[in-house]
Design a protein around this motif. Structure first.
Motif, PDB file in Angstrom:
ATOM      1  N   GLN A  92      58.606  61.422   4.548  1.00 18.32           N
ATOM      2  CA  GLN A  92      58.373  62.569   3.518  1.00 18.32           C
ATOM      3  C   GLN A  92      57.452  62.120   2.854  1.00 18.32           C
ATOM      4  OE1 GLN A  92      61.088  62.927   0.421  1.00 18.32           O
ATOM      5  NE2 GLN A  92      62.761  64.440   1.838  1.00 18.32           N
ATOM      6  N   LEU A  93      56.904  60.899   1.689  1.00 13.36           N
ATOM      7  CA  LEU A  93      55.901  60.580   2.199  1.00 13.36           C
ATOM      8  C   LEU A  93      54.702  60.840   2.907  1.00 13.36           C
ATOM      9  CD1 LEU A  93      54.188  59.108  -0.190  1.00 13.36           C
ATOM     10  CD2 LEU A  93      54.257  56.904   0.916  1.00 13.36           C
ATOM     11  N   GLU A  98      49.787  63.152   4.781  1.00  6.60           N
ATOM     12  CA  GLU A  98      49.488  64.753   5.937  1.00  6.60           C
ATOM     13  C   GLU A  98      49.172  65.765   4.842  1.00  6.60           C
ATOM     14  OE1 GLU A  98      50.556  67.146   9.153  1.00  6.60           O
ATOM     15  OE2 GLU A  98      51.563  64.772   9.377  1.00  6.60           O
ATOM     16  N   HIS A  99      49.829  66.622   3.848  1.00 11.20           N
ATOM     17  CA  HIS A  99      49.066  67.953   3.149  1.00 11.20           C
ATOM     18  C   HIS A  99      48.303  67.416   2.682  1.00 11.20           C
ATOM     19  CE1 HIS A  99      50.380  71.437   1.898  1.00 11.20           C
ATOM     20  NE2 HIS A  99      50.334  71.377   0.333  1.00 11.20           N
ATOM     21  N   VAL A 100      48.211  67.179   1.798  1.00 11.75           N
ATOM     22  CA  VAL A 100      46.925  66.503   0.529  1.00 11.75           C
ATOM     23  C   VAL A 100      45.423  66.429   1.321  1.00 11.75           C
ATOM     24  CG1 VAL A 100      45.956  64.642  -0.510  1.00 11.75           C
ATOM     25  CG2 VAL A 100      48.610  65.817  -0.946  1.00 11.75           C
ATOM     26  N   ILE A 101      46.425  65.759   2.767  1.00 10.85           N
ATOM     27  CA  ILE A 101      44.845  65.200   3.458  1.00 10.85           C
ATOM     28  C   ILE A 101      44.469  67.077   3.919  1.00 10.85           C
ATOM     29  CG2 ILE A 101      43.729  64.557   5.423  1.00 10.85           C
ATOM     30  CD1 ILE A 101      45.682  61.563   4.951  1.00 10.85           C
ATOM     31  N   THR A 102      45.181  67.594   3.957  1.00  3.98           N
ATOM     32  CA  THR A 102      44.459  68.736   4.850  1.00  3.98           C
ATOM     33  C   THR A 102      44.217  69.685   3.871  1.00  3.98           C
ATOM     34  OG1 THR A 102      46.866  68.404   6.554  1.00  3.98           O
ATOM     35  CG2 THR A 102      45.392  70.321   6.757  1.00  3.98           C
ATOM     36  N   LYS A 103      44.657  69.238   2.643  1.00 11.57           N
ATOM     37  CA  LYS A 103      43.664  70.386   1.612  1.00 11.57           C
ATOM     38  C   LYS A 103      42.932  69.661   1.383  1.00 11.57           C
ATOM     39  CE  LYS A 103      48.146  72.407  -0.528  1.00 11.57           C
ATOM     40  NZ  LYS A 103      48.534  72.595  -2.288  1.00 11.57           N
TER      41      LYS A 103
END
Length: 107
Positions: A92-93, A98-103
């Motif tokens: 999950q982390l 990955e989601h934060v980096i993508t944003k």
């Protein structure tokens, strides 16, 4: 030395002396063997008591070992669950990172 009186004794006296020696030897043999049997019996009873105590102690040791084995198995199960939970949290982390980096890349 007279053949009819060896060592100055009559034949009847010699037979009596040898009989007396035989009786004393037999009594001594009986007394020694009886004492040995009593000693062996006493030692055997002590050994039997010691073995009984050892048996009781071994039963207690086995019970403690069984308890420790059960505790260890319980601890291992809990550890497996914790490892599974940690693995899920790591995944999950990683997804969150990955989601934060993508944003951040989109901005």
């Amino acid at each position: 030395m007279d053949i009819h009186h060896p060592f100055g004794f009559d034949w009847g006296d010699l037979v009596a002396i040898f009989t007396l020696i035989g009786v004393v030897a037999t009594y001594a043999n009986f007394a020694i063997s009886h004492a040995a049997k009593d000693t062996n019996r006493s030692d055997f009873e002590q050994l039997t008591a010691s073995i009984a105590k050892l048996n009781e102690t071994m039963i207690k040791v086995n019970m403690v070992l069984d308890s420790l084995k059960a505790d260890r198995e319980s601890t291992n199960r809990r550890l497996d669950k914790i490892e599974t939970t940690v693995d899920r949290h790591d995944i999950q982390l990683a997804r969150i990172e990955e989601h934060v980096i993508t944003k951040e890349d989109k901005q």
